[in-house]
Scaffold this active site. Sequence first.
Site, PDB file in Angstrom:
ATOM      1  N   CYS A 134       0.806  -0.900  -0.245  1.00 20.87           N
ATOM      2  CA  CYS A 134       0.156   0.139  -0.400  1.00 20.87           C
ATOM      3  C   CYS A 134       0.887   0.903  -0.105  1.00 20.87           C
ATOM      4  CB  CYS A 134      -0.682  -0.063   0.981  1.00 20.87           C
ATOM      5  SG  CYS A 134      -2.839   1.068   1.051  1.00 20.87           S
ATOM      6  N   ASP A 203      -3.713   1.378  10.000  1.00 24.61           N
ATOM      7  CA  ASP A 203      -4.536   2.056  10.273  1.00 24.61           C
ATOM      8  C   ASP A 203      -5.039   2.246  11.933  1.00 24.61           C
ATOM      9  OD1 ASP A 203      -4.371   1.432   7.365  1.00 24.61           O
ATOM     10  OD2 ASP A 203      -4.944   3.051   7.267  1.00 24.61           O
TER      11      ASP A 203
HETATM   12  P1  RI2 Z   1      -0.320   6.512   6.481  1.00 22.78           P
HETATM   13  C1  RI2 Z   1      -3.783   3.520   4.076  1.00 22.78           C
HETATM   14  O1  RI2 Z   1      -4.629   3.220   4.048  1.00 22.78           O
HETATM   15  C2  RI2 Z   1      -2.322   2.079   4.767  1.00 22.78           C
HETATM   16  O2  RI2 Z   1      -3.465   0.168   5.439  1.00 22.78           O
HETATM   17  C3  RI2 Z   1      -1.421   2.506   4.942  1.00 22.78           C
HETATM   18  O3  RI2 Z   1      -0.145   1.661   5.520  1.00 22.78           O
HETATM   19  C4  RI2 Z   1      -2.325   3.579   6.248  1.00 22.78           C
HETATM   20  O4  RI2 Z   1      -3.705   4.338   5.755  1.00 22.78           O
HETATM   21  C5  RI2 Z   1      -1.838   4.154   7.171  1.00 22.78           C
HETATM   22  O5  RI2 Z   1      -1.178   5.058   5.996  1.00 22.78           O
HETATM   23  P2  RI2 Z   1      -5.937   3.780   2.843  1.00 22.78           P
HETATM   24  O6  RI2 Z   1      -6.590   5.046   3.693  1.00 22.78           O
HETATM   25  O7  RI2 Z   1      -0.958   7.547   8.335  1.00 22.78           O
HETATM   26  O8  RI2 Z   1      -5.382   4.254   2.066  1.00 22.78           O
HETATM   27  O9  RI2 Z   1       1.358   5.776   7.377  1.00 22.78           O
HETATM   28  O10 RI2 Z   1      -6.913   2.664   3.017  1.00 22.78           O
HETATM   29  O11 RI2 Z   1      -0.356   7.478   5.671  1.00 22.78           O
END
Ligand code: RI2
Length: 321
Positions: A134, A203
């Site tokens: 991701c 998350d």
């Molecule tokens: P940061 C994202 O979720 C991913 O799962 C990623 O690991 C997490 O948020 C943390 O992101 P999505 O919003 O706070 O893409 O480290 O569903 O940037």
Amino acid sequence: MSNPPEPHREVRETARRIAEMDVRGAAAIADAAAAALGVQAAESGAASPQAFRAELYAAARELHDTRPTAVSLPNALRYVLSGLNDGDGDVETLRRTVERRVARFRADLDAARDRLGGIGAGRFTDGDVVMTHCHSTDAVACIEHAVESGVDLEAVVKETRPRNQGHVTARQLRELGVPVTLIVDNAAHRFMNDVDHLLVGADSIAADGSVINKIGTAGLAVSARDRGTPIIVAAQSIKLDPQTLTGEAVTIEERDLEEVIDAETRGEIGEIEVANPAFDVTPPRHVDAIVTEHGQFPPESVVVLMRELFGNGVPEPWEKI
Ligand code: RI2
């Protein structure tokens, strides 16, 4: 009971952008939500402290109800709204309190990522290959700090279906000068022998050290364990879920099925069910270290940090309306 006040249009727009993932990533969601509360406070025409509080709680609820899994969102709302209790002053005082807390929260977010990046970078040595899943700003910060201190790294980047956030990671790592190999998710196990670390974000992190992250993380961690590849989770402390201290489970977001397959193709296939959970739960035994701005923790001991930061109380002021 009267109807809750209508949130400011900026709040509605931010909520829409979070729900539709124009703004995504746990930290970015928290940052945008805090900023929106700041606008609600700055532009409020409330005539009394009670009316001001009601507006802020209604705005917080609108933001809160967008995405259920990333705990950074309620943590941001909680932080900004503390200081709005009865007897905390007139409207101007409350407005200044909210604005101060929004500015502080946003600055702390950046500072925490930076500190965390410096700590996480210590895990890498010259020539290491890092696999990512991701896109996580906290994870990228670890690589960025390592690269800036002169460590040569390479990355194997999983594209991360269905929304391909791996493309964001690939672009950002290329901007840092890191050689990137982009792979489909299904190729991860095949590449696990070639990598030295698995680095992911989070998350939410539960009190028992379970890591809730983008769907696919749990299986990836099993694969990494099988090959003896260390599993690092980069997550600043707003990803710690205080409600899990009292045993509550984290809700896993189910997203639009059209992210998986468009309606036409689905119709062509015939009668099928489609499922699209956005996150999964990696148990603590499959995680080597959780890197936060307060240091690195084995997952089982993250609860100590949680108690220190949150105590046992977790107010939900947006429930007051
Ligand atoms: P940061 C994202 O979720 C991913 O799962 C990623 O690991 C997490 O948020 C943390 O992101 P999505 O919003 O706070 O893409 O480290 O569903 O940037």
